[in-house]
Design a protein around this motif. Structure first.
Motif, PDB file in Angstrom:
ATOM      1  N   ASP A 198       0.829  -1.177   0.000  1.00  0.00           N
ATOM      2  CA  ASP A 198       0.000   0.000   0.000  1.00  0.00           C
ATOM      3  C   ASP A 198       0.875   1.243   0.000  1.00  0.00           C
ATOM      4  OD1 ASP A 198      -2.486  -1.187  -0.049  1.00  0.00           O
ATOM      5  OD2 ASP A 198      -2.430  -1.575   2.091  1.00  0.00           O
ATOM      6  N   ALA A 199       0.239   2.343  -0.292  1.00  0.00           N
ATOM      7  CA  ALA A 199       0.960   3.608  -0.331  1.00  0.00           C
ATOM      8  C   ALA A 199       0.818   4.304   1.010  1.00  0.00           C
ATOM      9  CB  ALA A 199       0.416   4.489  -1.446  1.00  0.00           C
ATOM     10  N   ASP A 200       1.908   4.467   1.706  1.00  0.00           N
ATOM     11  CA  ASP A 200       1.876   5.075   3.028  1.00  0.00           C
ATOM     12  C   ASP A 200       1.876   6.587   2.937  1.00  0.00           C
ATOM     13  OD1 ASP A 200       1.987   2.607   4.079  1.00  0.00           O
ATOM     14  OD2 ASP A 200       4.108   2.675   4.596  1.00  0.00           O
ATOM     15  N   ALA A 201       1.372   7.208   3.988  1.00  0.00           N
ATOM     16  CA  ALA A 201       1.470   8.653   4.102  1.00  0.00           C
ATOM     17  C   ALA A 201       2.915   9.021   4.392  1.00  0.00           C
ATOM     18  CB  ALA A 201       0.579   9.156   5.227  1.00  0.00           C
ATOM     19  N   PRO A 202       3.402  10.070   3.772  1.00  0.00           N
ATOM     20  CA  PRO A 202       4.754  10.516   4.071  1.00  0.00           C
ATOM     21  C   PRO A 202       4.861  10.998   5.513  1.00  0.00           C
ATOM     22  CG  PRO A 202       3.891  11.565   2.097  1.00  0.00           C
ATOM     23  CD  PRO A 202       2.748  10.890   2.782  1.00  0.00           C
ATOM     24  N   GLN A 203       6.050  10.972   6.023  1.00  0.00           N
ATOM     25  CA  GLN A 203       6.280  11.542   7.343  1.00  0.00           C
ATOM     26  C   GLN A 203       6.449  13.047   7.210  1.00  0.00           C
ATOM     27  OE1 GLN A 203       6.020   9.660  10.045  1.00  0.00           O
ATOM     28  NE2 GLN A 203       5.468   8.106   8.550  1.00  0.00           N
TER      29      GLN A 203
ATOM     30  N   LEU B 185      -6.484  14.088   1.383  1.00  0.00           N
ATOM     31  CA  LEU B 185      -6.360  14.330  -0.059  1.00  0.00           C
ATOM     32  C   LEU B 185      -5.309  13.419  -0.685  1.00  0.00           C
ATOM     33  CD1 LEU B 185      -6.500  18.223   0.036  1.00  0.00           C
ATOM     34  CD2 LEU B 185      -8.340  16.673  -0.676  1.00  0.00           C
ATOM     35  N   HIS B 186      -4.189  13.279  -0.001  1.00  0.00           N
ATOM     36  CA  HIS B 186      -3.097  12.434  -0.501  1.00  0.00           C
ATOM     37  C   HIS B 186      -3.578  10.996  -0.714  1.00  0.00           C
ATOM     38  CE1 HIS B 186       1.336  11.315  -0.479  1.00  0.00           C
ATOM     39  NE2 HIS B 186       0.803  10.146  -0.159  1.00  0.00           N
ATOM     40  N   GLU B 187      -4.276  10.450   0.271  1.00  0.00           N
ATOM     41  CA  GLU B 187      -4.715   9.051   0.159  1.00  0.00           C
ATOM     42  C   GLU B 187      -5.860   8.890  -0.839  1.00  0.00           C
ATOM     43  OE1 GLU B 187      -2.631   7.223   1.336  1.00  0.00           O
ATOM     44  OE2 GLU B 187      -1.730   8.338   2.994  1.00  0.00           O
TER      45      GLU B 187
ATOM     46  N   LEU C 283      -6.117  10.647  -3.530  1.00  0.00           N
ATOM     47  CA  LEU C 283      -5.423  10.667  -4.832  1.00  0.00           C
ATOM     48  C   LEU C 283      -4.798   9.309  -5.136  1.00  0.00           C
ATOM     49  CD1 LEU C 283      -4.849  13.035  -6.939  1.00  0.00           C
ATOM     50  CD2 LEU C 283      -6.003  13.682  -4.842  1.00  0.00           C
ATOM     51  N   HIS C 284      -4.159   8.698  -4.148  1.00  0.00           N
ATOM     52  CA  HIS C 284      -3.626   7.342  -4.357  1.00  0.00           C
ATOM     53  C   HIS C 284      -4.732   6.376  -4.778  1.00  0.00           C
ATOM     54  CE1 HIS C 284       0.530   7.533  -3.210  1.00  0.00           C
ATOM     55  NE2 HIS C 284       0.328   7.784  -1.931  1.00  0.00           N
ATOM     56  N   THR C 285      -5.845   6.431  -4.060  1.00  0.00           N
ATOM     57  CA  THR C 285      -6.939   5.485  -4.303  1.00  0.00           C
ATOM     58  C   THR C 285      -7.484   5.636  -5.722  1.00  0.00           C
ATOM     59  OG1 THR C 285      -7.485   5.602  -1.944  1.00  0.00           O
ATOM     60  CG2 THR C 285      -9.136   4.628  -3.394  1.00  0.00           C
TER      61      THR C 285
ATOM     62  N   GLY D 162       5.168   5.330  -6.290  1.00  0.00           N
ATOM     63  CA  GLY D 162       3.772   5.691  -6.080  1.00  0.00           C
ATOM     64  C   GLY D 162       3.540   7.171  -5.846  1.00  0.00           C
ATOM     65  N   HIS D 163       4.613   7.917  -5.770  1.00  0.00           N
ATOM     66  CA  HIS D 163       4.550   9.345  -5.467  1.00  0.00           C
ATOM     67  C   HIS D 163       5.321  10.136  -6.525  1.00  0.00           C
ATOM     68  CE1 HIS D 163       4.019   7.195  -1.631  1.00  0.00           C
ATOM     69  NE2 HIS D 163       3.267   8.218  -1.264  1.00  0.00           N
ATOM     70  N   VAL D 164       5.539  11.408  -6.256  1.00  0.00           N
ATOM     71  CA  VAL D 164       6.514  12.198  -7.011  1.00  0.00           C
ATOM     72  C   VAL D 164       7.649  12.551  -6.060  1.00  0.00           C
ATOM     73  CG1 VAL D 164       4.881  13.154  -8.681  1.00  0.00           C
ATOM     74  CG2 VAL D 164       5.300  14.362  -6.513  1.00  0.00           C
TER      75      VAL D 164
HETATM   76 ZN   LIG Z   1       1.547   8.222  -0.296  1.00  0.00          ZN
END
Ligand SMILES: [Zn+2]
Length: 290
Positions: free
Chosen positions: A21-26, A215-217, A219-221, A235-237
Protein backbone atom coordinates in the motif's frame (compact mmCIF):
# COMPACT_ATOMS: atom_id res chain seq x y z
CA UNK A 1 -24.18 -5.23 -6.71
CA UNK A 2 -21.51 -5.85 -4.15
CA UNK A 3 -18.03 -6.07 -5.54
CA UNK A 4 -16.10 -9.29 -4.88
CA UNK A 5 -13.74 -7.72 -2.37
CA UNK A 6 -12.66 -11.07 -1.01
CA UNK A 7 -10.62 -11.85 -4.09
CA UNK A 8 -8.22 -9.06 -3.19
CA UNK A 9 -7.01 -11.01 -0.20
CA UNK A 10 -5.28 -13.42 -2.47
CA UNK A 11 -3.82 -10.82 -4.76
CA UNK A 12 -0.08 -11.01 -4.94
CA UNK A 13 1.39 -7.75 -3.71
CA UNK A 14 3.90 -6.11 -5.93
CA UNK A 15 6.70 -3.97 -4.69
CA UNK A 16 5.62 -0.53 -3.58
CA UNK A 17 6.00 1.73 -0.63
CA UNK A 18 4.61 0.38 2.58
CA UNK A 19 4.80 -3.21 1.45
CA UNK A 20 1.96 -3.03 -1.03
CA UNK A 21 0.00 0.00 0.00
CA UNK A 22 0.96 3.61 -0.33
CA UNK A 23 1.88 5.07 3.03
CA UNK A 24 1.47 8.65 4.10
CA UNK A 25 4.75 10.52 4.07
CA UNK A 26 6.28 11.54 7.34
CA UNK A 27 6.69 15.13 8.33
CA UNK A 28 4.39 18.09 7.83
CA UNK A 29 3.72 20.60 10.49
CA UNK A 30 1.15 20.01 13.16
CA UNK A 31 -0.67 22.24 15.54
CA UNK A 32 -1.54 21.48 19.12
CA UNK A 33 -4.97 23.07 19.13
CA UNK A 34 -7.73 20.72 20.27
CA UNK A 35 -10.72 20.12 18.01
CA UNK A 36 -13.40 22.73 18.39
CA UNK A 37 -17.02 21.77 18.07
CA UNK A 38 -18.93 24.16 15.86
CA UNK A 39 -22.51 24.39 14.81
CA UNK A 40 -23.07 21.99 11.92
CA UNK A 41 -24.22 23.41 8.62
CA UNK A 42 -27.33 21.31 8.32
CA UNK A 43 -30.49 21.66 6.41
CA UNK A 44 -33.30 22.93 8.66
CA UNK A 45 -34.88 20.18 10.68
CA UNK A 46 -32.13 17.65 10.04
CA UNK A 47 -30.79 15.83 13.08
CA UNK A 48 -27.39 14.23 13.40
CA UNK A 49 -27.00 10.72 14.72
CA UNK A 50 -24.89 7.62 14.40
CA UNK A 51 -25.35 5.91 11.04
CA UNK A 52 -24.69 2.19 10.69
CA UNK A 53 -25.14 2.20 6.93
CA UNK A 54 -24.59 4.50 3.98
CA UNK A 55 -27.48 6.96 4.03
CA UNK A 56 -29.38 8.17 0.95
CA UNK A 57 -27.05 10.21 -1.22
CA UNK A 58 -27.57 13.91 -1.82
CA UNK A 59 -25.75 13.64 -5.14
CA UNK A 60 -25.46 10.95 -7.78
CA UNK A 61 -22.33 9.58 -9.37
CA UNK A 62 -18.78 9.28 -8.09
CA UNK A 63 -18.27 10.35 -4.50
CA UNK A 64 -15.98 9.90 -1.53
CA UNK A 65 -17.61 8.25 1.47
CA UNK A 66 -16.23 8.53 4.99
CA UNK A 67 -16.32 5.99 7.80
CA UNK A 68 -15.43 5.86 11.46
CA UNK A 69 -14.42 2.30 12.29
CA UNK A 70 -13.43 0.61 15.52
CA UNK A 71 -11.57 -2.64 16.04
CA UNK A 72 -13.71 -5.04 18.07
CA UNK A 73 -11.87 -4.02 21.24
CA UNK A 74 -11.40 -0.37 20.36
CA UNK A 75 -12.64 2.59 22.37
CA UNK A 76 -15.53 4.52 20.92
CA UNK A 77 -14.50 8.16 20.71
CA UNK A 78 -17.62 8.99 18.67
CA UNK A 79 -15.60 10.67 15.96
CA UNK A 80 -18.48 10.12 13.55
CA UNK A 81 -20.52 12.57 15.61
CA UNK A 82 -19.79 16.25 16.02
CA UNK A 83 -17.93 18.41 13.58
CA UNK A 84 -14.34 17.20 13.77
CA UNK A 85 -14.41 15.27 10.50
CA UNK A 86 -16.77 17.62 8.62
CA UNK A 87 -14.48 20.53 9.54
CA UNK A 88 -11.45 18.57 8.36
CA UNK A 89 -13.10 17.75 5.04
CA UNK A 90 -14.14 21.35 4.50
CA UNK A 91 -10.63 22.60 5.25
CA UNK A 92 -9.19 20.08 2.79
CA UNK A 93 -11.70 20.94 0.11
CA UNK A 94 -11.19 24.67 0.51
CA UNK A 95 -7.50 24.16 -0.14
CA UNK A 96 -8.23 21.90 -3.10
CA UNK A 97 -10.62 24.46 -4.58
CA UNK A 98 -7.92 27.11 -4.32
CA UNK A 99 -5.57 24.83 -6.25
CA UNK A 100 -8.06 23.85 -8.94
CA UNK A 101 -10.01 27.01 -9.69
CA UNK A 102 -12.95 26.03 -7.53
CA UNK A 103 -13.13 22.27 -7.95
CA UNK A 104 -13.69 20.13 -4.86
CA UNK A 105 -13.86 16.47 -4.01
CA UNK A 106 -17.36 15.13 -4.51
CA UNK A 107 -18.16 14.06 -0.98
CA UNK A 108 -20.96 11.71 -0.04
CA UNK A 109 -23.37 13.82 1.96
CA UNK A 110 -26.73 13.18 3.59
CA UNK A 111 -29.03 16.06 4.37
CA UNK A 112 -26.28 18.51 3.52
CA UNK A 113 -23.82 16.99 5.97
CA UNK A 114 -20.88 14.66 5.29
CA UNK A 115 -22.29 11.13 5.56
CA UNK A 116 -20.08 9.21 7.99
CA UNK A 117 -20.80 5.52 8.50
CA UNK A 118 -19.95 3.94 11.84
CA UNK A 119 -18.74 0.34 11.88
CA UNK A 120 -17.40 -1.97 14.53
CA UNK A 121 -15.01 -4.35 12.83
CA UNK A 122 -14.88 -8.09 13.66
CA UNK A 123 -11.22 -8.29 14.77
CA UNK A 124 -9.19 -6.81 17.57
CA UNK A 125 -6.67 -4.04 17.03
CA UNK A 126 -3.88 -6.55 17.68
CA UNK A 127 -5.25 -8.82 14.95
CA UNK A 128 -5.40 -5.98 12.44
CA UNK A 129 -1.93 -4.78 13.30
CA UNK A 130 -0.61 -8.32 13.05
CA UNK A 131 -1.55 -8.22 9.38
CA UNK A 132 1.36 -5.82 8.89
CA UNK A 133 1.52 -4.50 5.36
CA UNK A 134 -1.86 -6.13 4.66
CA UNK A 135 -3.64 -4.28 7.47
CA UNK A 136 -5.39 -1.82 5.18
CA UNK A 137 -6.47 -4.61 2.89
CA UNK A 138 -7.84 -6.63 5.79
CA UNK A 139 -9.91 -3.67 6.96
CA UNK A 140 -11.21 -3.17 3.44
CA UNK A 141 -12.07 -6.86 3.14
CA UNK A 142 -13.96 -6.86 6.43
CA UNK A 143 -15.90 -3.72 5.50
CA UNK A 144 -16.81 -5.35 2.20
CA UNK A 145 -18.00 -8.50 3.92
CA UNK A 146 -20.10 -6.35 6.25
CA UNK A 147 -21.86 -5.01 3.15
CA UNK A 148 -20.68 -1.46 3.71
CA UNK A 149 -18.93 -0.80 0.39
CA UNK A 150 -20.76 0.26 -2.75
CA UNK A 151 -19.57 0.18 -6.33
CA UNK A 152 -18.74 3.60 -7.70
CA UNK A 153 -17.58 5.06 -4.41
CA UNK A 154 -14.21 5.29 -2.74
CA UNK A 155 -13.74 5.47 0.99
CA UNK A 156 -11.67 6.94 3.75
CA UNK A 157 -11.99 4.95 6.98
CA UNK A 158 -10.82 6.64 10.17
CA UNK A 159 -9.65 3.66 12.18
CA UNK A 160 -9.62 3.94 15.99
CA UNK A 161 -6.54 1.80 16.34
CA UNK A 162 -2.87 1.49 15.58
CA UNK A 163 -0.79 0.89 12.52
CA UNK A 164 2.67 1.30 11.08
CA UNK A 165 1.79 4.59 9.42
CA UNK A 166 -0.72 7.40 9.94
CA UNK A 167 -2.62 6.60 6.75
CA UNK A 168 -2.35 4.51 3.63
CA UNK A 169 -4.23 3.65 0.50
CA UNK A 170 -4.38 1.07 -2.25
CA UNK A 171 -1.65 1.67 -4.79
CA UNK A 172 -3.20 1.35 -8.22
CA UNK A 173 -3.12 -0.66 -10.35
CA UNK A 174 -0.86 -3.28 -8.82
CA UNK A 175 -2.65 -3.34 -5.49
CA UNK A 176 -6.30 -2.47 -6.22
CA UNK A 177 -8.81 -1.32 -3.69
CA UNK A 178 -11.35 1.29 -2.79
CA UNK A 179 -10.66 2.08 0.86
CA UNK A 180 -7.97 4.35 2.26
CA UNK A 181 -7.40 4.15 6.00
CA UNK A 182 -6.30 6.73 8.56
CA UNK A 183 -4.74 5.02 11.60
CA UNK A 184 -5.66 7.40 14.39
CA UNK A 185 -3.26 5.71 16.80
CA UNK A 186 -0.58 4.79 14.31
CA UNK A 187 3.04 4.77 15.40
CA UNK A 188 5.23 5.16 12.33
CA UNK A 189 8.88 4.30 12.69
CA UNK A 190 10.94 7.45 12.83
CA UNK A 191 7.93 9.72 13.06
CA UNK A 192 5.68 11.26 15.65
CA UNK A 193 2.72 9.21 16.90
CA UNK A 194 -0.27 9.97 14.72
CA UNK A 195 -2.36 11.06 17.69
CA UNK A 196 -0.06 14.08 17.87
CA UNK A 197 -1.31 15.22 14.47
CA UNK A 198 -4.75 16.62 15.26
CA UNK A 199 -7.59 17.52 12.98
CA UNK A 200 -8.02 21.19 12.22
CA UNK A 201 -9.94 23.20 14.78
CA UNK A 202 -12.45 24.71 12.37
CA UNK A 203 -13.67 24.43 8.81
CA UNK A 204 -12.01 27.72 7.91
CA UNK A 205 -8.61 26.67 9.26
CA UNK A 206 -5.75 26.03 6.87
CA UNK A 207 -5.29 22.31 6.28
CA UNK A 208 -2.70 20.42 8.29
CA UNK A 209 -1.45 16.83 8.30
CA UNK A 210 -4.81 15.09 8.62
CA UNK A 211 -6.36 17.17 5.85
CA UNK A 212 -3.46 16.80 3.44
CA UNK A 213 -3.44 13.13 4.39
CA UNK A 214 -7.06 12.76 3.33
CA UNK A 215 -6.36 14.33 -0.06
CA UNK A 216 -3.10 12.43 -0.50
CA UNK A 217 -4.71 9.05 0.16
CA UNK A 218 -7.76 9.83 -1.97
CA UNK A 219 -5.42 10.67 -4.83
CA UNK A 220 -3.63 7.34 -4.36
CA UNK A 221 -6.94 5.48 -4.30
CA UNK A 222 -7.91 7.11 -7.59
CA UNK A 223 -4.64 6.23 -9.30
CA UNK A 224 -2.01 8.82 -8.50
CA UNK A 225 0.85 8.85 -9.10
CA UNK A 226 0.99 7.00 -12.38
CA UNK A 227 4.21 5.09 -12.92
CA UNK A 228 4.63 6.82 -16.30
CA UNK A 229 4.56 10.30 -14.75
CA UNK A 230 7.85 12.17 -15.29
CA UNK A 231 8.71 12.52 -11.60
CA UNK A 232 7.29 9.18 -10.48
CA UNK A 233 8.87 7.68 -7.39
CA UNK A 234 7.40 4.69 -5.63
CA UNK A 235 3.77 5.69 -6.08
CA UNK A 236 4.55 9.35 -5.47
CA UNK A 237 6.51 12.20 -7.01
CA UNK A 238 9.96 13.05 -5.76
CA UNK A 239 10.56 16.42 -7.37
CA UNK A 240 9.48 18.74 -4.55
CA UNK A 241 8.52 18.17 -0.89
CA UNK A 242 5.83 20.84 -1.15
CA UNK A 243 3.89 18.63 -3.54
CA UNK A 244 0.79 16.93 -2.14
CA UNK A 245 2.02 13.60 -3.51
CA UNK A 246 5.69 13.89 -2.59
CA UNK A 247 7.67 11.10 -1.02
CA UNK A 248 11.41 11.03 -0.68
CA UNK A 249 14.28 11.97 1.56
CA UNK A 250 13.04 15.44 2.43
CA UNK A 251 10.35 16.27 4.97
CA UNK A 252 6.93 16.35 3.37
CA UNK A 253 5.49 19.85 3.70
CA UNK A 254 2.58 19.96 1.27
CA UNK A 255 1.26 23.19 -0.16
CA UNK A 256 0.81 22.55 -3.90
CA UNK A 257 -1.20 20.19 -6.07
CA UNK A 258 1.10 18.81 -8.78
CA UNK A 259 3.66 21.57 -8.66
CA UNK A 260 4.59 21.35 -12.34
CA UNK A 261 1.19 20.28 -13.60
CA UNK A 262 2.84 17.42 -15.41
CA UNK A 263 2.55 14.43 -13.09
CA UNK A 264 -1.06 13.94 -11.98
CA UNK A 265 -3.19 17.10 -12.32
CA UNK A 266 -3.58 19.29 -15.37
CA UNK A 267 -6.92 20.58 -16.70
CA UNK A 268 -5.27 21.13 -20.08
CA UNK A 269 -4.40 17.47 -20.29
CA UNK A 270 -1.59 15.05 -19.66
CA UNK A 271 -0.32 12.28 -21.92
CA UNK A 272 -3.06 9.69 -22.22
CA UNK A 273 -0.99 7.06 -20.44
CA UNK A 274 -0.79 9.16 -17.27
CA UNK A 275 -3.53 9.35 -14.64
CA UNK A 276 -4.94 12.89 -14.58
CA UNK A 277 -6.91 13.90 -11.50
CA UNK A 278 -8.37 16.80 -13.49
CA UNK A 279 -10.47 14.31 -15.45
CA UNK A 280 -11.57 12.26 -12.44
CA UNK A 281 -15.33 11.99 -11.86
CA UNK A 282 -14.56 12.29 -8.15
CA UNK A 283 -13.50 15.91 -8.68
CA UNK A 284 -16.48 18.21 -9.11
CA UNK A 285 -16.83 21.03 -11.57
CA UNK A 286 -15.93 24.56 -10.54
CA UNK A 287 -18.67 25.99 -8.40
CA UNK A 288 -20.32 22.62 -7.78
CA UNK A 289 -21.24 22.39 -4.12
CA UNK A 290 -20.42 19.31 -2.07
ZN1 LIG B 1 1.55 8.22 -0.30
Amino acid sequence: MVRPFIIFVTTIFLASCGGGDADAPQGASTSSAPPVQQSPSLKPGFSVGRQLADQPDDITGAQVHLMYVLPSDGPDKQLDLGDTIPNSVESANRWLAAQTGGRRLRMDTFGGRVDITFAKLPRTDAQYQAAGSSQRRLIETDLGQMGLLQAGKIYMAYYEGGGKTCANAPLQPENPGFVAVTYLHGTPAGGAPCIQKPFVASSSAAPDYKEFGLLHEVLHTLGAVDKDAPDYFNGHVNNDPSDLMYAGPLTWNPSVLDINRKNYYNPDGLPSNIFNFATSPFLGAAGEEH
